[in-house]
Scaffold this motif. Structure first.
Motif, short mmCIF file in Angstrom:
data_model
loop_
_atom_site.label_atom_id
_atom_site.label_comp_id
_atom_site.label_asym_id
_atom_site.label_seq_id
_atom_site.Cartn_x
_atom_site.Cartn_y
_atom_site.Cartn_z
N ASP A 71 6.16 -44.31 60.56
CA ASP A 71 7.61 -44.15 60.40
C ASP A 71 8.16 -45.21 59.44
OD1 ASP A 71 7.60 -42.04 62.16
OD2 ASP A 71 8.66 -43.10 63.76
N THR A 72 9.32 -44.92 58.88
CA THR A 72 10.01 -45.82 57.97
C THR A 72 10.90 -46.78 58.76
OG1 THR A 72 9.97 -44.25 56.16
CG2 THR A 72 11.72 -45.90 56.10
N LYS B 141 7.10 -49.54 56.01
CA LYS B 141 6.45 -48.54 56.85
C LYS B 141 5.77 -49.22 58.03
CE LYS B 141 2.43 -46.67 55.79
NZ LYS B 141 1.36 -45.90 55.17
N PHE B 142 5.96 -48.65 59.22
CA PHE B 142 5.30 -49.18 60.40
C PHE B 142 3.82 -48.82 60.35
CE2 PHE B 142 9.67 -49.23 61.75
CZ PHE B 142 9.74 -50.42 62.44
N VAL B 143 2.97 -49.80 60.64
CA VAL B 143 1.53 -49.60 60.62
C VAL B 143 0.94 -49.61 62.04
CG1 VAL B 143 1.24 -50.45 58.27
CG2 VAL B 143 1.10 -52.06 60.19
N ALA B 144 1.82 -49.62 63.02
CA ALA B 144 1.43 -49.54 64.44
C ALA B 144 2.62 -48.97 65.20
CB ALA B 144 1.08 -50.93 64.98
N ASP B 145 2.34 -48.37 66.35
CA ASP B 145 3.42 -47.94 67.23
C ASP B 145 4.14 -49.17 67.74
OD1 ASP B 145 2.54 -45.32 66.91
OD2 ASP B 145 1.51 -45.25 68.85
N VAL B 146 5.46 -49.07 67.89
CA VAL B 146 6.27 -50.21 68.35
C VAL B 146 7.22 -49.71 69.44
CG1 VAL B 146 7.90 -52.00 67.66
CG2 VAL B 146 6.18 -51.23 66.04
N GLU B 147 7.22 -50.41 70.56
CA GLU B 147 8.11 -50.07 71.66
C GLU B 147 9.53 -50.58 71.42
OE1 GLU B 147 6.83 -50.24 76.08
OE2 GLU B 147 5.77 -51.85 75.05
N LYS B 148 10.49 -49.87 71.95
CA LYS B 148 11.88 -50.32 71.94
C LYS B 148 11.94 -51.72 72.52
CE LYS B 148 16.38 -48.92 73.77
NZ LYS B 148 17.07 -47.84 74.52
N GLY B 149 12.59 -52.65 71.82
CA GLY B 149 12.72 -54.02 72.27
C GLY B 149 11.61 -54.95 71.81
N ALA B 150 10.61 -54.41 71.10
CA ALA B 150 9.45 -55.21 70.67
C ALA B 150 9.72 -55.93 69.35
CB ALA B 150 8.22 -54.33 70.55
N HIS B 151 8.97 -56.98 69.13
CA HIS B 151 9.02 -57.78 67.91
C HIS B 151 8.49 -56.95 66.74
CE1 HIS B 151 7.49 -61.74 65.85
NE2 HIS B 151 8.59 -61.30 65.28
N VAL B 152 9.23 -56.94 65.64
CA VAL B 152 8.82 -56.26 64.42
C VAL B 152 8.63 -57.33 63.35
CG1 VAL B 152 9.52 -54.65 62.61
CG2 VAL B 152 10.04 -54.14 65.02
#
Length: 95
Positions: A63-64, A74-85
């Motif tokens: 995802d963008t 672009k995200f290179v891993a799944d990320v949970e709501k509230g997680a560090h990006v």
């Protein structure tokens, strides 16, 4: 209004920026959308340094990332709501 923990520029953004020192996992953050000064709450899933980003929703790999209403990578891993990006799960599309 209390001091915000996280700033979001636009309702279309899927990441916000931490604006306080020492944000700890489990903190219920006050998040302010600067476009219209609306606010919402979100729980931080990790300790996140000031200036780093947090996911505003669950995001899938590929995802963008949208910040300030703009495509920032672009995200290179799944990320949970509230997680560090950061660089471990988000990469530029420039190269």
């Amino acid at each position: 209004m209390s001091t915000p923990h996280l700033l979001v520029h636009d309702h279309a953004d899927n990441v916000g920026v931490v604006v306080v020192e020492g944000l700890s996992a489990g903190t219920t953050m006050l998040c302010v959308v600067t476009h219209d000064n609306s606010s919402f709450e979100l729980v931080s899933k990790a300790d996140v340094p000031i200036g780093h980003k947090i996911a505003l929703q669950d995001i899938a790999s590929g995802d963008t990332a949208i910040k300030y209403g703009e495509d920032i990578g672009k995200f290179v891993a799944d990320v949970e709501k509230g997680a560090h990006v950061h660089t471990h799960n988000l990469k530029t599309k420039r190269w």
